[in-house]
Design a protein around this motif. Structure first.
Motif, PDB file in Angstrom:
ATOM      1  N   ILE A   6       0.839  -1.198   0.000  1.00  0.00           N
ATOM      2  CA  ILE A   6       0.000   0.000   0.000  1.00  0.00           C
ATOM      3  C   ILE A   6       0.873   1.247   0.000  1.00  0.00           C
ATOM      4  N   GLY A   7       0.581   2.141  -0.924  1.00  0.00           N
ATOM      5  CA  GLY A   7       1.192   3.463  -0.934  1.00  0.00           C
ATOM      6  C   GLY A   7       0.151   4.488  -0.529  1.00  0.00           C
ATOM      7  N   THR A  54      -6.558  12.309   0.581  1.00  0.00           N
ATOM      8  CA  THR A  54      -5.630  11.230   0.905  1.00  0.00           C
ATOM      9  C   THR A  54      -5.741  10.186  -0.196  1.00  0.00           C
ATOM     10  N   ASP A  55      -4.630   9.939  -0.883  1.00  0.00           N
ATOM     11  CA  ASP A  55      -4.617   9.034  -2.029  1.00  0.00           C
ATOM     12  C   ASP A  55      -3.966   7.708  -1.666  1.00  0.00           C
ATOM     13  N   PHE A  56      -4.499   6.639  -2.248  1.00  0.00           N
ATOM     14  CA  PHE A  56      -3.990   5.289  -2.005  1.00  0.00           C
ATOM     15  C   PHE A  56      -3.668   4.621  -3.333  1.00  0.00           C
ATOM     16  N   HIS A  97       4.534   5.677   2.963  1.00  0.00           N
ATOM     17  CA  HIS A  97       3.668   6.826   3.195  1.00  0.00           C
ATOM     18  C   HIS A  97       4.382   8.119   2.825  1.00  0.00           C
ATOM     19  N   GLY A  98       3.749   8.912   2.001  1.00  0.00           N
ATOM     20  CA  GLY A  98       4.210  10.266   1.731  1.00  0.00           C
ATOM     21  C   GLY A  98       3.236  11.238   2.365  1.00  0.00           C
ATOM     22  N   THR A  99       3.754  12.256   3.011  1.00  0.00           N
ATOM     23  CA  THR A  99       2.876  13.183   3.722  1.00  0.00           C
ATOM     24  C   THR A  99       3.275  14.627   3.452  1.00  0.00           C
ATOM     25  N   THR A 100       2.298  15.479   3.345  1.00  0.00           N
ATOM     26  CA  THR A 100       2.556  16.917   3.215  1.00  0.00           C
ATOM     27  C   THR A 100       2.320  17.637   4.538  1.00  0.00           C
ATOM     28  N   THR A 101       2.279  16.883   5.629  1.00  0.00           N
ATOM     29  CA  THR A 101       2.037  17.501   6.936  1.00  0.00           C
ATOM     30  C   THR A 101       3.067  18.585   7.240  1.00  0.00           C
TER      31      THR A 101
END
Length: 373
Positions: free
Chosen positions: A5-6, A14-16, A68-72
């Motif tokens: 899972i990406g 939120t994209d998967f 996991h890529g995050t823009t937090t």
């Protein structure tokens, strides 16, 4: 082989991407839950599981990998809503972050505002101590001054403390001792030590990078803690891997200690993916674009490889001295509020493309202060 899972959590969606055991791929999207982004991730995983006749626990038990890529971190900097941050630095150097090596993004606009301070001047303290360029102690650390500064920061409601002493990357003894003192005086505070965040010169770059780490760290750490706990409770037994700004990955536990490496995490994953797709199509020179609801990123790729730059990485008007895939980001996503500066409207500066650091959640005043034309 199990599922892979990406996940890319943006400020709006939120994209998967679900890689199936048989080699198939599925794409999926859910709204980001801004009050708790981990909840949106788990909602999406639950929906993915239901599409395959599974519950969440069954899907996660059969999952081999989650990246996991995050823009937090980026959205925290764009919206400037990070932790209330303080700085302890060598006496005489507390204004270095404001001087910025004399750099100004628009030299033609005399009214161009300085960046919103991560640590206000009243939250920055110079500590009597000094190392020379070899790391030898010239002036011992004044521990009483450290204790007094930490107590004042605690009274001021500071959540996160950045520590950056001259030449500490050659001899971190003073910074390590400061961490011990902070743990005694203010154990609830998050601590960013410059020799751990960026163990190299130059001084301004290290100070700026450490401040950004302290500023985005608490919010990112809380999010990753919640997400890891939810995944564990849901049956996932492997490490949660997070994209770094240099195109690599690290565990969530490692990233929580060096949060600044998550700047550009989500868009970086997009660039790496774009390079892979372009290579399969025989394309080596292109521009990778990632537009979300909060920000817009562009990356120039030549010869099939994005440029990785160190030291002179200006991210949301702060310098980050870590290796990063070179991207240009503006806070102009699908929900942004456009603005023009008064000087440009009066025709007093040369026209140029609008640059804005505002977002859908910014106030008009903040947008106006952060924009130029």
């Amino acid at each position: 082989m199990g599922f892979r899972i990406g996940i890319d959590v943006g400020g709006t969606f939120t994209d998967f991407i679900l890689a199936l055991p048989d080699g198939g791929i599925e794409l999926f999207k859910v709204p980001t839950t801004l009050d708790d982004q981990s909840r949106g991730v788990m909602n999406g995983i639950e929906l993915l599981a239901s599409r395959h006749g599974l519950d969440t626990r069954a899907l996660l038990a059969r999952t081999d990998l989650i990246v996991h890529g995050t823009t937090t971190a980026d959205n925290t900097m764009i919206e400037m809503n990070g932790a209330k941050t303080g700085l302890l630095t060598t006496q005489g150097h507390r204004d270095e972050i404001d001087i910025r090596r004399g750099f100004k993004e628009d030299i033609w606009d005399p009214a161009f505002p300085p960046p919103t301070p991560i640590a206000r001047r009243r939250h920055r303290f110079g500590i009597p101590e000094r190392l020379d360029f070899r790391g030898a102690v010239v002036r011992p650390l004044d521990e009483d001054a450290v204790r007094e500064a930490v107590r004042r920061l605690r009274r001021q409601g500071i959540e996160s403390i950045a520590v950056c002493f001259l030449f500490s990357f050659l001899n971190p003894a003073h910074e390590k001792r400061v961490r011990e003192i902070i743990a005694e005086e203010y154990p609830e505070a998050r601590i960013s030590l410059s020799h751990e965040v960026m163990p190299t010169a130059p001084e301004f770059e290290r100070t700026s990078t450490t401040l950004v780490d302290a500023y985005v760290g608490p919010k990112l750490s809380r999010y990753l803690d919640r997400l890891e706990r939810s995944l564990r409770d849901g049956g996932y037994r492997r490490d949660l891997l997070i994209m770094q700004s240099n195109g690599g990955i690290m565990t969530a536990e490692q990233l929580a200690k060096r949060a600044v490496a998550a700047l550009g995490s989500g868009p970086t994953g997009g660039v790496i993916g774009a390079c892979a797709v372009a290579a399969r199509s025989g394309v080596s020179d292109f521009v990778a674009i990632d537009m979300g609801g909060t920000s817009y990123e562009a990356c120039l790729v030549r010869g099939g490889q994005p440029e990785i730059r160190s030291f002179w990485n200006w991210q949301h008007r702060y310098l980050v001295g870590l290796p990063m895939i070179e991207m240009h980001s503006i806070g102009a996503g699908g929900g942004s509020i456009p603005a023009r500066s008064v000087m440009a409207a009066a025709g007093l500066v040369p026209p140029s493309p609008t640059r804005t650091s505002c977002s859908a959640t910014s106030t008009p005043r903040r947008c106006a202060a952060a924009s130029s034309s």
